[in-house]
Motif scaffolding. Structure first.
Motif: not given
Length: 192
Positions: A78-106
């Motif tokens: 869903y964060y990827t969908r958010a980024i695709n809908a608005d590539p300038r949404n820094e919060k979507a990048y920040g949230n996906r960063c947190a989710a990727n960290t939780a998945l150990k995709r550093f």
């Protein structure tokens, strides 16, 4: 035979829509309007379609719900969908960063952090998320630098201060990172 009945029903709907268009001077009826449009006060005036930022925020909110449930893969989607809908949404990048960290995709988390920071370098939380990803990669010098940047933007944040302290305890320092980068730069210059 059920598919024949359904098809016949769909063809009838299409014919009704075409007939409706012809009888209204070529304009589609409300039932036959394209997706995202509906008649409001005037039967032939479409409503506003959702803009990219609005759709992006809806997707981000859904990602946040999934993140809270621990469904990190779904949240990333869903964060990827958010980024695709608005590539300038820094919060979507920040949230996906947190989710990727939780998945150990550093590495992916760091890419998201860097891109989000390029959009909004003043967002302390994203610098801290970058620091966390570096920390888990055992890149303590980089973690220290990112935590220092986060604290420079939000000086009173105890969480950032604790993270900085942990990274320093494990040997991280901004000076060590600066020296390492300088040595790499000199090696690159000497190789030419």
């Amino acid at each position: 035979k059920t598919s024949d009945i359904t098809m016949a029903g769909e063809e009838a709907l299409d014919l009704q829509g075409l007939m409706g268009m012809l009888s209204m001077g070529g304009k589609a009826s409300e039932a036959q309007s394209p997706a995202g449009y509906a008649a409001e006060s005037h039967p032939h005036q479409p409503t506003r379609r959702k803009g990219g930022r609005e759709r992006s925020e809806e997707y981000r909110a859904k990602g946040n719900e999934l993140y809270k449930l621990g469904a990190f893969e779904g949240a990333v989607d869903y964060y990827t969908r958010a980024i695709n809908a608005d590539p300038r949404n820094e919060k979507a990048y920040g949230n996906r960063c947190a989710a990727n960290t939780a998945l150990k995709r550093f590495a992916e988390a760091l890419n998201d952090a860097d891109y989000g920071i390029s959009i909004n370098p003043e967002w302390a939380k994203l610098h801290s998320r970058k620091a966390v990803a570096h920390f888990y990669r055992k890149e303590y010098d980089e973690s220290v630098v990112s935590y220092e940047r986060a604290l420079g933007l939000d000086a009173g944040n105890a969480e950032y201060a604790r993270g900085l302290e942990q990274a320093r305890k494990l040997g991280g320092s901004a000076e060590a990172l600066r020296r390492r980068k300088e040595a790499q730069r000199r090696m690159g210059t000497a190789a030419k």
